[in-house]
Design a protein around this motif. Structure first.
Motif, PDB file in Angstrom:
ATOM      1  N   ALA A 102      -4.839  -0.167   6.401  1.00  0.00           N
ATOM      2  CA  ALA A 102      -3.898   0.882   5.969  1.00  0.00           C
ATOM      3  C   ALA A 102      -4.356   1.373   4.618  1.00  0.00           C
ATOM      4  O   ALA A 102      -3.991   0.839   3.600  1.00  0.00           O
ATOM      5  CB  ALA A 102      -2.482   0.342   5.889  1.00  0.00           C
ATOM      6  N   THR A 151       0.837  -1.202   0.000  1.00  0.00           N
ATOM      7  CA  THR A 151       0.000   0.000   0.000  1.00  0.00           C
ATOM      8  C   THR A 151       0.870   1.249   0.000  1.00  0.00           C
ATOM      9  O   THR A 151       0.555   2.247  -0.662  1.00  0.00           O
ATOM     10  CB  THR A 151      -0.934  -0.001   1.230  1.00  0.00           C
ATOM     11  N   GLN A 209      -7.708   0.115  -0.504  1.00  0.00           N
ATOM     12  CA  GLN A 209      -7.825  -1.130   0.257  1.00  0.00           C
ATOM     13  C   GLN A 209      -9.092  -1.080   1.114  1.00  0.00           C
ATOM     14  O   GLN A 209      -9.863  -2.024   1.143  1.00  0.00           O
ATOM     15  CB  GLN A 209      -6.588  -1.301   1.145  1.00  0.00           C
ATOM     16  N   ASP A 227      -5.743  -1.298  -4.862  1.00  0.00           N
ATOM     17  CA  ASP A 227      -5.238  -1.915  -3.639  1.00  0.00           C
ATOM     18  C   ASP A 227      -6.216  -2.992  -3.187  1.00  0.00           C
ATOM     19  O   ASP A 227      -7.284  -2.688  -2.665  1.00  0.00           O
ATOM     20  CB  ASP A 227      -5.058  -0.842  -2.564  1.00  0.00           C
ATOM     21  N   GLU A 228      -5.852  -4.226  -3.406  1.00  0.00           N
ATOM     22  CA  GLU A 228      -6.677  -5.386  -3.045  1.00  0.00           C
ATOM     23  C   GLU A 228      -8.103  -5.272  -3.579  1.00  0.00           C
ATOM     24  O   GLU A 228      -9.061  -5.239  -2.813  1.00  0.00           O
ATOM     25  CB  GLU A 228      -6.675  -5.560  -1.520  1.00  0.00           C
TER      26      GLU A 228
HETATM   27 MG   LIG Z   1      -2.063  -2.713   2.088  1.00  0.00          MG
END
Ligand SMILES: [Mg+2]
Ligand SMILES: Nc1ncnc2c1ncn2[C@@H]1O[C@H](COP(=O)(O)OP(=O)(O)OP(=O)(O)O)[C@@H](O)[C@H]1O
Lengths: 313, 256
Positions: B255, B44, B86, B170-171
């Motif tokens: 995060a 991240t 995320q 992010d993910e």
């Molecule tokens: Mg992350």
């Protein structure tokens, strides 16, 4: 509430105000003040959308009112005084806004409060310029060059207030539906996302802040025209608090609520001041408590609820 | 193929934690690059540095030859770099449709004060976008009333609405129900390939990585431990032990 119903309610409300002002002449003054406050509250509403509360917005009211007081001895035309004072107020909003835009929430609120208190003390202390707490008396302004007096002057100011109220109600309604207005709620919920979409949050808030200062200025001009006496009390923090109070009382989410709140507030205040002078603060506090606890949508929310129940029945 | 994004010797430490400890990475035009690695590896952080959210203490990031360091997130967005998060970053008082329309309006630079957000052109585009992500049924729901997977997809849809040249995700599939996951990924990949978008995405699901990534970068303690095509990386015994093995039963921490 859909748009057509809202317009209808607005027109109906305006008609009721005109009738009241006609039926009871002493109400003309009270309702003019109420409309002026409603216009100011629209500005508070914009900022509330962004999750920001200004506890110092009366400063812009006072800036405009004093502008009128300073200009009027040289130029008495109401329809020129209005835009002049409003623009001065908006310019002050832009200047101060550039600075306060860096802050959010409690800091935003307190900074506005602090600045308004500084302005208040200046008005009070600079006696040679402002006549301190005595304030300044205004000559009777003209309308389109015509000298008006008594009832016809009162009607003229009332009409001006009503027209301004209608215009700003429409403008704010449109503004709130547009991206720039919609982004205000984005500041409240996810300002970082705005930045990551390439939209500067500070600009979004600044635009609303300047518009709110402009509206406060128009409200302040109406106050100056109708009372024809401006004093530092216009900028005092209780005056700012009053605007936030009305916004919550009327219903923080709606344009019509601002005016509903302002009219109810002013009528109650006048009535209470005459009959229950000592209990006025108590009534104010209790009503605010009740609204927050039981009707977070404010008076407008209650009205909507009643309407819906009617329809369902 | 030419290099679109080039990171050189990126360094960033939070106290003693080295979140970036000499990152060197070239992202090629139109490729799909997957970033894998254990929690806290600095994945991240890399996205945050690229999008202007964090400023590295050393190194450089060039995009189409232009240095990104020191630029504000806003300015970076205007170069054609968008991101998803995320933890979904939605406007929670707005509906899904409005969220998407806001992104469309932002891209158009149409922050006009007097024309409605949901004007026909914006509404149509937003609906079309939501449709491609299978989000139309949720279009009128407020963003704070959505399940995790729907929030995630909305977040990605908003990034895609920016019509970026480079998209950092992010993910993207964490929180998306396992049953829907592959369909969503396939759709996303198709949308992005059609638009010629270069994608960098952090991903913990190796099936997803294997399915759509052109290359895989393995992150470990602020460094790139391995880089190569998925067939090679995903079958590397070290990677299998250290990254893929570790993941089982891990709870991703926050995060954004
Ligand atoms: Mg992350
Ligand atoms: N803003 C910050 N302040 C302090 N420490 C941070 C910050 N951002 C990240 N870190 C730390 O840097 C390290 C790398 O974090 P990062 O979020 O990049 O990991 P990640 O690879 O994305 O992990 P995950 O898979 O859990 O999302 C972690 O130890 C994290 O705690």
């Amino acid at each position: 509430m859909n748009a057509r119903l809202e317009i209808l309610a607005g027109i109906l409300g305006a008609a009721v105000l005109v009738l009241l002002a006609y039926a009871a002449p002493w109400l003309r003054f009270v309702l003019t003040i109420a409309l002026a406050k409603g216009i100011m509250v629209l500005g508070i509403l914009l900022l509330l959308r962004a999750g920001q509360v200004s506890f110092g917005h009366a400063m812009y009211v006072a800036i405009a009112a004093y502008s009128v007081a300073f200009i009027a001895p040289h130029m008495r035309e109401a329809l020129l005084l209005l835009p002049l004072a409003a623009v001065i107020s908006a310019a002050a909003g832009l200047l101060i806004g550039l600075f306060v835009m860096r802050y959010r929430e409690i800091f935003f609120g307190m900074l506005n409060l602090a600045l308004s208190m500084v302005f208040y003390s200046l008005l009070e202390k600079l006696y040679t310029v402002t006549h301190g707490t005595d304030g300044i008396r205004l000559p009777v302004p003209t309308f389109l060059g015509r000298e008006l007096a008594g009832a016809s002057y009162e009607w003229a100011v009332f009409a001006l207030a009503l027209v301004l109220a209608a215009c700003f109600a429409v403008v704010v309604r449109i503004y709130l539906a547009a991206p720039l207005g919609q982004a205000l709620a984005g500041i409240k919920t996810r300002e970082a996302r705005l930045e990551f979409m390439g939209v500067p949050g500070r600009f979004v808030l600044l635009a609303a802040y300047v518009l709110s200062a402009l509206m406060a200025g128009c409200g302040g001009t109406i106050i100056a025209l109708t009372s024809r006496h401006v004093t530092p009390a216009l900028a005092y923090w209780t005056a700012s608090g009053e605007l936030v109070f009305i916004a919550i009382l009327g219903g923080a989410g709606s344009v019509l609520g601002a005016f509903l709140g302002a009219v109810v507030y002013e009528l109650t205040r006048v009535y209470a001041a005459a009959n229950l002078a000592d209990a006025w603060q108590l009534i104010l506090g209790s009503v605010l408590l009740l609204v927050i606890l039981f009707a977070p949508g404010g008076l407008f929310g209650i009205a909507q609820g009643l309407l819906r129940r009617r329809k369902a029945a | 193929m030419s290099v679109l994004l080039s990171a050189q010797d990126l360094r960033l430490a939070f106290g003693g934690v080295k979140a970036a400890d000499g990152i060197n990475l070239d992202v090629m035009e139109r490729e799909f690059l997957a970033i894998i690695g254990p929690n806290g590896a600095g994945k991240t952080t890399f996205i945050n540095m690229t999008t202007g959210h964090l400023t590295p203490q050393g190194g450089s990031i060039r995009y189409e030859g232009k240095e990104l360091l020191g630029m504000k997130p806003r300015a970076i967005v205007r170069l054609g770099i968008a991101r998803s998060f995320q933890l979904p970053q939605l406007f929670t008082e707005h509906t899904v449709l409005e969220n998407a329309a806001m992104a469309v309006a932002a891209r158009e630079g149409a922050f006009s004060p007097f024309r409605p957000l949901l004007r026909p052109a914006f509404r149509e585009e937003a609906e079309d976008l939501l449709n491609r992500f299978g989000l139309l049924p949720a279009a009128d729901r407020r963003a704070d009333a959505l399940n995790e997977g729907t929030r995630k997809l909305t977040d990605i849809a908003m990034a895609v609405a920016m019509k970026p040249k480079l998209l950092l995700m992010d993910e993207p599939t964490s929180g998306v129900a396992a049953a829907d996951k592959m369909a969503v990924v396939e759709t996303l990949a198709r949308v992005l390939r059609d638009a010629g978008v270069t994608a960098v995405f952090v991903e913990h699901d190796m099936d997803v990585v294997g399915r759509i990534a052109d290359r895989v970068a393995v992150w470990g303690q602020g460094r790139i431990a391995a880089l190569g095509p998925p067939g090679q990386i995903l079958n590397d015994p070290v990677v299998q032990r250290e990254v893929i093995g570790i993941r089982a039963g891990e709870v991703p921490h926050a995060a954004a």
